[in-house]
Design a protein around this motif. Structure first.
Motif, PDB file in Angstrom:
ATOM      1  N   GLU A  70       0.831  -1.201   0.000  1.00  9.87           N
ATOM      2  CA  GLU A  70       0.000   0.000   0.000  1.00  9.87           C
ATOM      3  C   GLU A  70       0.872   1.260   0.000  1.00  9.87           C
ATOM      4  OE1 GLU A  70      -3.757   1.954   0.111  1.00  9.87           O
ATOM      5  OE2 GLU A  70      -3.366  -0.212   0.077  1.00  9.87           O
ATOM      6  N   GLY A  71       0.640   2.134  -0.986  1.00 11.41           N
ATOM      7  CA  GLY A  71       1.399   3.375  -1.085  1.00 11.41           C
ATOM      8  C   GLY A  71       2.820   3.184  -1.561  1.00 11.41           C
ATOM      9  N   GLY A  72       3.156   1.984  -2.049  1.00 10.57           N
ATOM     10  CA  GLY A  72       4.525   1.696  -2.469  1.00 10.57           C
ATOM     11  C   GLY A  72       4.913   2.392  -3.763  1.00 10.57           C
ATOM     12  N   ARG A  73       6.218   2.444  -3.996  1.00 10.04           N
ATOM     13  CA  ARG A  73       6.768   3.054  -5.214  1.00 10.04           C
ATOM     14  C   ARG A  73       7.447   1.975  -6.046  1.00 10.04           C
ATOM     15  NH1 ARG A  73      10.607   7.620  -4.840  1.00 10.04           N
ATOM     16  NH2 ARG A  73       9.621   8.325  -6.766  1.00 10.04           N
ATOM     17  N   ILE A  74       7.198   2.020  -7.351  1.00  8.82           N
ATOM     18  CA  ILE A  74       7.704   1.027  -8.290  1.00  8.82           C
ATOM     19  C   ILE A  74       8.512   1.719  -9.373  1.00  8.82           C
ATOM     20  CG2 ILE A  74       7.035  -0.698 -10.018  1.00  8.82           C
ATOM     21  CD1 ILE A  74       4.416  -1.056  -8.383  1.00  8.82           C
ATOM     22  N   ALA A  75       9.662   1.153  -9.717  1.00  5.57           N
ATOM     23  CA  ALA A  75      10.467   1.642 -10.840  1.00  5.57           C
ATOM     24  C   ALA A  75      10.540   0.556 -11.898  1.00  5.57           C
ATOM     25  CB  ALA A  75      11.869   2.026 -10.375  1.00  5.57           C
ATOM     26  N   CYS A  76      10.184   0.909 -13.119  1.00  4.48           N
ATOM     27  CA  CYS A  76      10.281  -0.002 -14.262  1.00  4.48           C
ATOM     28  C   CYS A  76      11.431   0.468 -15.139  1.00  4.48           C
ATOM     29  CB  CYS A  76       8.980  -0.014 -15.053  1.00  4.48           C
ATOM     30  SG  CYS A  76       7.547  -0.612 -14.135  1.00  4.48           S
ATOM     31  N   GLY A  93      -5.416  -3.065  -7.425  1.00  6.66           N
ATOM     32  CA  GLY A  93      -4.531  -2.403  -6.475  1.00  6.66           C
ATOM     33  C   GLY A  93      -3.542  -1.449  -7.100  1.00  6.66           C
ATOM     34  N   SER A  94      -3.510  -1.339  -8.425  1.00  9.20           N
ATOM     35  CA  SER A  94      -2.536  -0.463  -9.075  1.00  9.20           C
ATOM     36  C   SER A  94      -2.778   1.004  -8.760  1.00  9.20           C
ATOM     37  CB  SER A  94      -2.539  -0.685 -10.587  1.00  9.20           C
ATOM     38  OG  SER A  94      -3.813  -0.415 -11.136  1.00  9.20           O
ATOM     39  N   ASP A  95      -4.004   1.347  -8.345  1.00 10.69           N
ATOM     40  CA  ASP A  95      -4.299   2.726  -7.980  1.00 10.69           C
ATOM     41  C   ASP A  95      -3.745   3.077  -6.602  1.00 10.69           C
ATOM     42  OD1 ASP A  95      -6.104   0.905  -6.845  1.00 10.69           O
ATOM     43  OD2 ASP A  95      -7.637   2.445  -6.596  1.00 10.69           O
ATOM     44  N   ARG A  96      -3.229   2.100  -5.882  1.00  9.09           N
ATOM     45  CA  ARG A  96      -2.701   2.345  -4.537  1.00  9.09           C
ATOM     46  C   ARG A  96      -1.179   2.385  -4.506  1.00  9.09           C
ATOM     47  NH1 ARG A  96      -6.708  -1.596  -3.495  1.00  9.09           N
ATOM     48  NH2 ARG A  96      -5.134  -3.176  -3.027  1.00  9.09           N
ATOM     49  N   VAL A  97      -0.556   2.367  -5.687  1.00  6.92           N
ATOM     50  CA  VAL A  97       0.902   2.477  -5.783  1.00  6.92           C
ATOM     51  C   VAL A  97       1.239   3.568  -6.796  1.00  6.92           C
ATOM     52  CG1 VAL A  97       1.263   0.051  -5.207  1.00  6.92           C
ATOM     53  CG2 VAL A  97       1.068   0.737  -7.609  1.00  6.92           C
ATOM     54  N   SER A  98       2.496   3.977  -6.813  1.00  4.73           N
ATOM     55  CA  SER A  98       2.974   4.902  -7.833  1.00  4.73           C
ATOM     56  C   SER A  98       4.090   4.219  -8.609  1.00  4.73           C
ATOM     57  CB  SER A  98       3.475   6.207  -7.208  1.00  4.73           C
ATOM     58  OG  SER A  98       4.568   5.958  -6.335  1.00  4.73           O
ATOM     59  N   ALA A  99       4.259   4.624  -9.858  1.00  7.41           N
ATOM     60  CA  ALA A  99       5.258   3.971 -10.709  1.00  7.41           C
ATOM     61  C   ALA A  99       5.896   4.983 -11.645  1.00  7.41           C
ATOM     62  CB  ALA A  99       4.618   2.850 -11.521  1.00  7.41           C
ATOM     63  N   VAL A 100       7.164   4.742 -11.959  1.00 10.54           N
ATOM     64  CA  VAL A 100       7.874   5.526 -12.959  1.00 10.54           C
ATOM     65  C   VAL A 100       8.480   4.570 -13.971  1.00 10.54           C
ATOM     66  CG1 VAL A 100       8.384   7.404 -11.333  1.00 10.54           C
ATOM     67  CG2 VAL A 100      10.062   5.564 -11.686  1.00 10.54           C
ATOM     68  N   VAL A 101       8.763   5.087 -15.164  1.00 15.54           N
ATOM     69  CA  VAL A 101       9.395   4.288 -16.205  1.00 15.54           C
ATOM     70  C   VAL A 101      10.695   4.971 -16.619  1.00 15.54           C
ATOM     71  CG1 VAL A 101       8.005   5.419 -18.008  1.00 15.54           C
ATOM     72  CG2 VAL A 101       9.100   3.199 -18.479  1.00 15.54           C
ATOM     73  N   ASP A 114       6.012  10.812 -14.903  1.00 14.67           N
ATOM     74  CA  ASP A 114       6.410   9.424 -14.621  1.00 14.67           C
ATOM     75  C   ASP A 114       7.612   8.994 -15.454  1.00 14.67           C
ATOM     76  OD1 ASP A 114       4.301   9.272 -12.896  1.00 14.67           O
ATOM     77  OD2 ASP A 114       3.074   7.956 -14.135  1.00 14.67           O
ATOM     78  N   PHE A 115       7.957   9.765 -16.477  1.00 19.12           N
ATOM     79  CA  PHE A 115       9.068   9.411 -17.361  1.00 19.12           C
ATOM     80  C   PHE A 115      10.390   9.913 -16.795  1.00 19.12           C
ATOM     81  CE2 PHE A 115      11.868  11.061 -20.803  1.00 19.12           C
ATOM     82  CZ  PHE A 115      12.311   9.840 -21.293  1.00 19.12           C
TER      83      PHE A 115
END
Length: 213
Positions: A70-76, A93-101, A114-115
């Protein structure tokens, strides 16, 4: 110069004020500006972009959401097709995390803040929002080339970004250097691509992943 007074303040004419009010009214009634469209950028094999099948991208996105928490950060890192799945709302659950590429291809600037422009030859040159060390709960990386030189540099990026959890997708031939550089183990899950590639690909993780079994 003498101290200014209210009488010195610039004033608009009644006609200008009416025109300005009309502009504000039109602006408030206008629909919000459209955001970038996730999925609008397609793979370019000339830049060593070989994207996952929908099934694989979804499975990996699910893994990232689960492990980020929950509330986690993801880097792709060089894995835009998984980033797309995270942002398309198809993964629970993807709406409960943030992600960057992180990508070398500047077309991905269409993804807004996000870029992160990324050149693996400069593995620690990372502009915001990836500039802070150990700021991502999990990092997924797919090095663009099957070489130890490329994997070694991408591994520097991964170690810098990750709080601990690492998910790596690359050729099976990279198993030994992957284990040595990132401490990962081979998963049973086999990733597939939209285009049939001749290389044998594998997933690797350095934590107790559901993909391992």
């Amino acid at each position: 110069m003498s101290e200014s007074s209210d009488d010195d303040a610039p004033a608009l004419s009644a006609h200008a004020l009416a025109a300005l009010q009309e502009f504000y009214n039109e602006t408030s009634d206008a629909p919000p500006a459209p955001q970038f469209t996730v999925g609008a950028v397609e793979e370019d094999w000339r830049m060593s972009q070989f994207w996952y099948s929908d099934e694989t991208a979804t499975r990996l996105a699910e893994e990232l959401v689960r492990e980020a928490g929950e509330g986690g950060r993801i880097a792709c890192v060089s894995a835009p097709s998984v980033y797309q799945k995270l942002k398309q709302g198809v993964v629970l659950g993807s709406d409960r995390v943030s992600a960057v590429v992180l990508e070398f291809d500047r077309r991905f600037a269409a993804y807004g803040d996000d870029f992160v422009f990324y050149d693996y030859n400069e593995p620690l040159t990372l502009p915001p929002p990836a500039a802070t060390e150990h700021s991502f709960d999990i990092v997924l990386a797919d090095p663009p080339y099957l070489s130890e030189e490329c994997l070694s540099k991408v591994s520097q990026t991964v170690r810098y970004l990750s709080k601990g959890k690492v998910l790596l997708c690359t050729g099976a031939v990279m198993e030994e250097p992957a284990r040595r550089l990132l401490g990962v183990s081979t998963c049973r899950f086999l990733p597939t691509h939209r285009r049939n590639l001749s290389n044998d690909f594998r997933c690797f993780a350095n934590y107790s992943s559901q993909l391992l079994s």
